[in-house]
Design an enzyme around this catalytic site. Sequence first.
Site, PDB file in Angstrom:
ATOM      1  N   ASN A  39       7.122   3.736   3.146  1.00 34.71           N
ATOM      2  CA  ASN A  39       6.432   4.222   1.950  1.00 34.71           C
ATOM      3  C   ASN A  39       6.140   5.718   1.968  1.00 34.71           C
ATOM      4  OD1 ASN A  39       6.323   1.656   0.881  1.00 34.71           O
ATOM      5  ND2 ASN A  39       4.254   1.232   1.596  1.00 34.71           N
TER       6      ASN A  39
ATOM      7  N   SER B  13       3.333   2.478  -6.175  1.00 31.12           N
ATOM      8  CA  SER B  13       1.900   2.384  -6.474  1.00 31.12           C
ATOM      9  C   SER B  13       1.309   3.761  -6.755  1.00 31.12           C
ATOM     10  CB  SER B  13       1.161   1.707  -5.325  1.00 31.12           C
ATOM     11  OG  SER B  13       1.306   2.436  -4.117  1.00 31.12           O
TER      12      SER B  13
ATOM     13  N   ALA C  73      -5.592  -4.838  -8.264  1.00 26.89           N
ATOM     14  CA  ALA C  73      -4.325  -5.564  -8.229  1.00 26.89           C
ATOM     15  C   ALA C  73      -4.170  -6.407  -6.965  1.00 26.89           C
ATOM     16  CB  ALA C  73      -3.169  -4.581  -8.370  1.00 26.89           C
TER      17      ALA C  73
ATOM     18  N   GLY D  51     -13.314  -4.635  -4.076  1.00 30.31           N
ATOM     19  CA  GLY D  51     -12.253  -3.950  -4.815  1.00 30.31           C
ATOM     20  C   GLY D  51     -11.336  -4.974  -5.453  1.00 30.31           C
TER      21      GLY D  51
ATOM     22  N   LYS E 284       5.597  -0.265   7.854  1.00 28.39           N
ATOM     23  CA  LYS E 284       5.454  -0.225   6.396  1.00 28.39           C
ATOM     24  C   LYS E 284       5.218   1.202   5.919  1.00 28.39           C
ATOM     25  CE  LYS E 284       2.949  -1.851   2.382  1.00 28.39           C
ATOM     26  NZ  LYS E 284       1.782  -2.569   1.814  1.00 28.39           N
TER      27      LYS E 284
END
Length: 330
Positions: A212, A277, A14, A11, A208
């Site tokens: 998010n 994102s 980014a 993958g 995290k």
Amino acid sequence: MSAPRRIAIVGAGAIGGFLGTRLAMAGHQVSALARGDTLQALQQQGWRLREAGELHQAPCAAASADTAALGPQDLVVVAVKGPALAAVAGQLAPLLAEHTVVLPAMNGVPWWFVQGLPGIGQAPLDSVDPGGHIGAAIALPRVLGCVVHAATGTSAPGVVEHRMGQGLIVGEPAGGESSRANDWAGVLRAAGFEATASPRIRYDIWFKLWGNLTMNPVSAITGATVDRVLDDPLVRAFCSAAMQEAADIGRRIGCAIDQAPEDRHAVTRKLGAISTSMLQDVQAGRPMELDAIVGAVHELGRRVGVPTPNVDALLGLARLFGRVKGLYPA
């Protein structure tokens, strides 16, 4: 520097491109599993990363849409979006030698999260590994947990734009210290990352995610940058309530968070008018990475007996939005 390692990036978007370029610049033999325009760009121009206005390039050892063409690796970095992982996992076998480590550099709750976690059963989470196919393809002893603290994007196929942050946390899923976690943290530090080996990677992942959990889907639904989300007192209060539910789950699974939602909002506000994102994915017409970020919290709440009415509402609204837009499966 230690001897060059054979590293495959699965993958090369980014985050994958960010890691791949830095590691290739550090002298490692970095290959890529990619497709389409990104594959063509890597084959023709190698790894490319723009930081502070300067474009860095490094050779790509091999780039292919077929793992068999890449061969066994020392490290496999899995950096695909969550919805693509099940299909990719079944293709990884040619990359895996006896010693190969798999490092998932992905958002949200990973497929292995409940394995070995006492008190909630060992069945895989349907939200991130329905049927257990990912766990069957990637044996837990291979996995080194990972949390990425970096903001990146792509401006063209194969060209990564690094915006801020370069933190990486790695650690053993079972917890504690290990020589391999320290080894790979050292490799990453030598490549320019602020990398640490953590004895409690599950907590680092949950912390995290807690930050998010709301900003990603709320921004995706509304189209608002995070500063505008936080500027609305009703929306901010809703986000705080959902985060409190996730914190309650964290206490049940050994991932207690000692920060209040408002404290986290203050940290987020300092980032300014950023697009999450998930908002970037929606704007680009890419599938929403909803299950590992919100769906897993909803499912874990039911497993441990924590009511999650605000998380449930958030999941329902974001899921419906995604289905209307064709960005989440029916």
